[in-house]
Design a protein around this motif. Structure first.
Motif, short mmCIF file in Angstrom:
data_model
loop_
_atom_site.label_atom_id
_atom_site.label_comp_id
_atom_site.label_asym_id
_atom_site.label_seq_id
_atom_site.Cartn_x
_atom_site.Cartn_y
_atom_site.Cartn_z
N ASP A 177 0.70 -1.17 -0.16
CA ASP A 177 0.06 0.03 0.19
C ASP A 177 0.80 1.36 -0.01
O ASP A 177 1.02 1.87 0.94
CB ASP A 177 -0.88 -0.11 1.14
N ARG A 207 -2.00 5.94 -1.72
CA ARG A 207 -2.06 5.00 -0.61
C ARG A 207 -3.61 4.83 -0.66
O ARG A 207 -4.36 5.70 -0.60
CB ARG A 207 -1.88 6.18 0.53
N SER A 231 0.86 -7.64 8.26
CA SER A 231 2.34 -7.85 7.65
C SER A 231 3.30 -8.05 8.92
O SER A 231 4.63 -8.12 8.74
CB SER A 231 2.90 -6.76 7.02
N GLY A 315 -7.89 -8.28 11.64
CA GLY A 315 -6.56 -8.51 10.74
C GLY A 315 -6.53 -9.90 10.12
O GLY A 315 -6.05 -9.99 8.72
N GLY A 338 -9.56 1.14 10.40
CA GLY A 338 -10.56 1.25 11.52
C GLY A 338 -12.04 0.78 10.88
O GLY A 338 -12.48 1.45 10.03
N GLU A 340 -13.83 -1.37 9.56
CA GLU A 340 -13.97 -2.42 8.66
C GLU A 340 -14.37 -3.69 9.37
O GLU A 340 -14.97 -4.63 8.98
CB GLU A 340 -12.89 -2.56 7.57
N TYR A 373 3.12 4.46 10.72
CA TYR A 373 2.53 5.02 9.54
C TYR A 373 1.56 6.36 9.73
O TYR A 373 1.09 6.60 10.69
CB TYR A 373 2.12 4.08 8.67
O1 LR7 Z 1 -3.19 2.63 5.46
C1 LR7 Z 1 -2.57 1.55 5.54
N1 LR7 Z 1 -2.41 0.57 4.68
C2 LR7 Z 1 -1.90 -0.61 5.06
O2 LR7 Z 1 -1.66 -1.64 4.39
C3 LR7 Z 1 -2.57 1.12 7.05
C4 LR7 Z 1 -2.26 0.00 7.40
N2 LR7 Z 1 -1.86 -1.01 6.32
C5 LR7 Z 1 -1.38 -2.42 6.88
C6 LR7 Z 1 -0.51 -2.62 7.89
O3 LR7 Z 1 0.75 -2.54 7.37
C7 LR7 Z 1 -0.63 -3.80 8.47
O4 LR7 Z 1 -0.13 -4.88 7.92
O5 LR7 Z 1 -2.58 -3.18 7.07
C8 LR7 Z 1 -2.27 -3.82 8.55
C9 LR7 Z 1 -2.97 -3.58 9.59
O6 LR7 Z 1 -2.58 -2.40 10.26
P1 LR7 Z 1 -2.11 -2.40 11.63
O7 LR7 Z 1 -1.22 -3.58 12.04
O8 LR7 Z 1 -1.57 -1.23 12.03
O9 LR7 Z 1 -3.27 -2.55 12.54
P2 LR7 Z 1 -3.82 -3.11 13.94
O10 LR7 Z 1 -3.13 -4.59 14.12
O11 LR7 Z 1 -3.67 -2.44 14.83
O12 LR7 Z 1 -5.09 -3.32 13.58
C10 LR7 Z 1 -6.40 -4.20 13.66
O13 LR7 Z 1 -7.32 -3.41 13.49
C11 LR7 Z 1 -7.57 -3.04 12.14
C12 LR7 Z 1 -8.72 -2.09 12.05
O14 LR7 Z 1 -8.82 -1.56 10.69
C13 LR7 Z 1 -7.37 -3.83 11.22
O15 LR7 Z 1 -8.44 -4.67 10.90
C14 LR7 Z 1 -6.08 -4.91 11.36
O16 LR7 Z 1 -6.10 -5.65 10.25
C15 LR7 Z 1 -6.11 -5.34 12.84
N3 LR7 Z 1 -5.27 -6.41 13.05
C16 LR7 Z 1 -5.67 -7.24 13.69
O17 LR7 Z 1 -6.99 -7.63 13.84
C17 LR7 Z 1 -4.56 -8.37 14.29
C18 LR7 Z 1 -4.98 -8.84 15.57
C19 LR7 Z 1 -5.17 -7.66 16.62
C20 LR7 Z 1 -6.12 -8.11 17.56
C21 LR7 Z 1 -6.78 -8.20 18.55
#
Ligand code: LR7
Ligand code: MN
Length: 586
Positions: A177, A207, A231, A315, A338, A340, A373
């Protein structure tokens, strides 16, 4: 050559030449049938299966030298067996600096093999299951990332390849992304060549945010099943089979592995074999973990069986790819991060599918305390979680969206973009009302203004000034003393309280307990998680009487910003007269 030489020694020259012809003929026959078989008849030939079986057959690496690494209990070294990495001296200091910038310790991560061993997190009943791989749907694993650090990203990829049966892994899609860091460009493209086409890098030059990134990944995926991962994950032993097996059995099940904890400070992997949680939500539309409901304990016949969960963390999930799109994918207008996760949960349940946790599938996730990020969305939006959640509330929650606006009254009039496509989707799929979800999927969810004896701001008068019960901005996750503050006319959520049917005086998750020392006639009121039950309170006229102690809620000697008390009931004391007010009443 050896064969020829042997033949030379034992056969006469004449017989030798005809023997060579015979051998050559049979060798040719074998070769031709092998080629015909591998080209036309071999079942389920796929990039993954062929690459990996070639690797296994040849016993050597392909491309630059990738060998599928099978976990070995004898592996020793930093982080092996899922251990944490201990740093000292200058490395320790640099690791601590990483925590500020990356919210994870990269010095520690960089020390660990990309193929590190981790202990099998499954319980024995899961290990005993066997699957007919030829009958299971194949999966595309989509890993989305924006400027992820190298080793956590690549360890995610390696763990997926190492611990997925080649027969089930269609491809791994790395959805970039719009990362800016150099090493995620050319170096990444070169690195993935060793996987012989099994790993594909797809880049976005604007993005997308993680929601549109997931959609983009699912659009290029070709497997029958699509699996999404963050990731910075590590797939555990046997993680994929039970996910795809459940989807094969029920294509409208959207399934999640158990999320194991990887510590961001030292990368220690902690498996949770007895995972006994499901997903919930708060009315401010945040995800929560909840204990396994009694109904699920009753329904499940075996500990290996799926667990029905009202919501998912977001995630880590897998779905039949066609079903995923049919049920609406994700909301394309949700930006960055957030919302979704609850949106897909409410939508799937109300539109006829289910969200399930698969206890035999484990994947570790590095839990970070922040986002390394930029979180600013389109048009400089600094509140992506808020606006994404408003979209979900507006489309999926019917009138219950009022409970979201109690927390976010500032968003009531905020423009969050066009919602008509999502409304149309709900119409087209004939999804059930949100009330159905509350009644059937989260029957224990407390609705503060429904089925209660009273609800609103709880007001008392101190020296002629109206005061309201108030959380005083305390963290409602722990226990805290209830106070009073000047009444906030707009209906501030910190002042809303319910006297529930069951007599508990409560907020969404915390319940009022009366705390009185033995033989004393005065005590305090402490709010604690409603999971520990909560005391009973009764309205007697305008008094609020704590049943256990027989004392009454009072503001005697209490000033604004201070904690309330309970004391001997006195129906004539002005300090003990309480009125529930709706938010706009005076
Ligand atoms: O703009 C962006 N573009 C991306 O590709 C922002 C993020 N990302 C990627 C990022 O590199 C990562 O791989 O998206 C993924 C998730 O971002 P994180 O790791 O910063 O998110 P998080 O682990 O804090 O957030 C959780 O909630 C999010 C709400 O939108 C997403 O659903 C994430 O996938 C989610 N992660 C999990 O559920 C992992 C288990 C955590 C628990 C409980
Ligand atoms: Mn994450």
């Amino acid at each position: 050559m050896v064969v020829t030489r042997l033949l030379c020694r034992y056969l006469s020259p004449r017989r030798f030449s005809s023997a060579v012809q015979t051998v050559a003929f049979f060798a040719g026959l074998v070769l031709v049938s092998y080629l015909v078989y591998t080209t036309f008849l071999s079942p389920r030939a796929s990039p993954a299966a062929t690459v990996l079986s070639r690797i296994q057959r040849a016993g050597r690496s392909v491309g630059e030298g990738y060998v599928r690494v099978v976990d070995d209990e004898s592996r020793r070294g930093p982080g092996e067996q899922g251990e944490g990495v201990r740093l000292s001296g200058e490395e320790k200091t640099r690791g601590e600096e990483d925590m500020k910038k990356w919210f994870m310790n990269l010095v520690a991560s960089d020390k660990i093999s990309l193929d590190r061993s981790i202990r099998d997190a499954r319980r024995d009943e899961c290990k005993a299951l066997s699957y007919d791989l030829s009958k299971l749907p194949r999966a595309s694993v989509v890993i989305i990332f924006t400027d992820e650090a190298w080793t956590p990203l690549m360890r995610t990829v390696h763990s997926v390849i190492n611990r997925s049966p080649p027969e089930l892994l269609e491809e791994v899609i790395l959805l970039d992304d719009n990362s800016q860091r150099e090493e995620l460009k050319g170096k990444l493209d070169d690195y993935v060549k060793r996987f012989d086409g099994l790993v594909k890098v797809v880049r976005k030059n604007v993005r997308h945010g993680l929601i549109r990134a997931k959609l983009a990944g699912a659009h290029v995926a070709t497997g029958e099943v699509v699996v999404f991962l963050d990731s910075h994950c590590e797939a555990n032993h046997g993680w994929l089979e039970p996910l795809v097996a459940r989807i094969g059995e029920n294509p409208s099940a959207v399934v999640c592995p158990v999320i194991d904890y990887i510590n961001a400070h030292d990368l220690q992997y902690s498996g949770d074999p007895f995972a006994q949680s499901v997903g919930g939500f708060t009315w401010s539309l945040h995800f929560t973990w909840e204990p396994l409901p009694e109904s699920e304990k009753q329904r499940r016949k075996s500990p290996t069986q799926y667990i029905r969960s009202p919501t998912m963390a977001g995630g880590l999930l897998a779905a039949n790819r066609e079903y995923f799109f049919r049920v609406g994918g994700y909301d394309e207008e949700m930006d960055i991060w957030g919302g979704e996760n609850l949106e897909i949960s409410f939508r799937v349940w109300t539109c006829g599918g289910s969200i399930e946790f698969i206890p035999c599938s484990h994947v570790g996730h590095i839990f970070r305390d922040g986002h390394p990020y930029n979180m600013t969305g389109r048009g400089g939006n600094k509140d992506v979680h808020g606006t994404n959640s408003k979209r979900l509330a507006e489309v999926w929650m019917d009138d219950y969206k009022r409970l979201y606006y109690l927390h976010r009254s500032d968003l009531k009039t905020k423009d969050v973009g066009d919602l008509s496509e999502r409304h149309k989707l709900r119409e087209k799929l004939q999804c059930k009302p949100f009330k159905w979800f509350l009644d059937n999927i989260v029957p224990d969810k407390f609705v503060p203004d429904e089925n209660v004896q009273a609800y609103g701001m709880l007001q008392a008068v101190i020296g002629g000034v109206k005061m309201c019960l108030d959380t005083l901005q305390q963290d409602e996750k722990g226990s805290y003393g209830m106070g009073v503050y000047y009444c906030q006319g707009g209906g501030s959520s910190a002042q809303l309280i319910s006297l529930a049917r069951d007599g508990r005086l409560r907020r969404e998750t915390s319940c009022a307990h009366g705390v009185v020392r033995e033989r004393e006639t005065r005590g305090t009121v402490v709010m604690r998680s409603c999971r520990e039950n909560g005391d009973e309170w009764k309205r007697v006229g305008d008094l609020l009487r704590h049943s256990d102690s027989g004392l009454c809620l009072s503001v005697r000697g209490v000033k604004s910003g201070e904690k309330i008390i309970i004391e001997a009931c006195d129906a004539t004391a002005p300090e003990q007269q309480w009125k529930f007010l709706q938010k706009n009443e005076d």
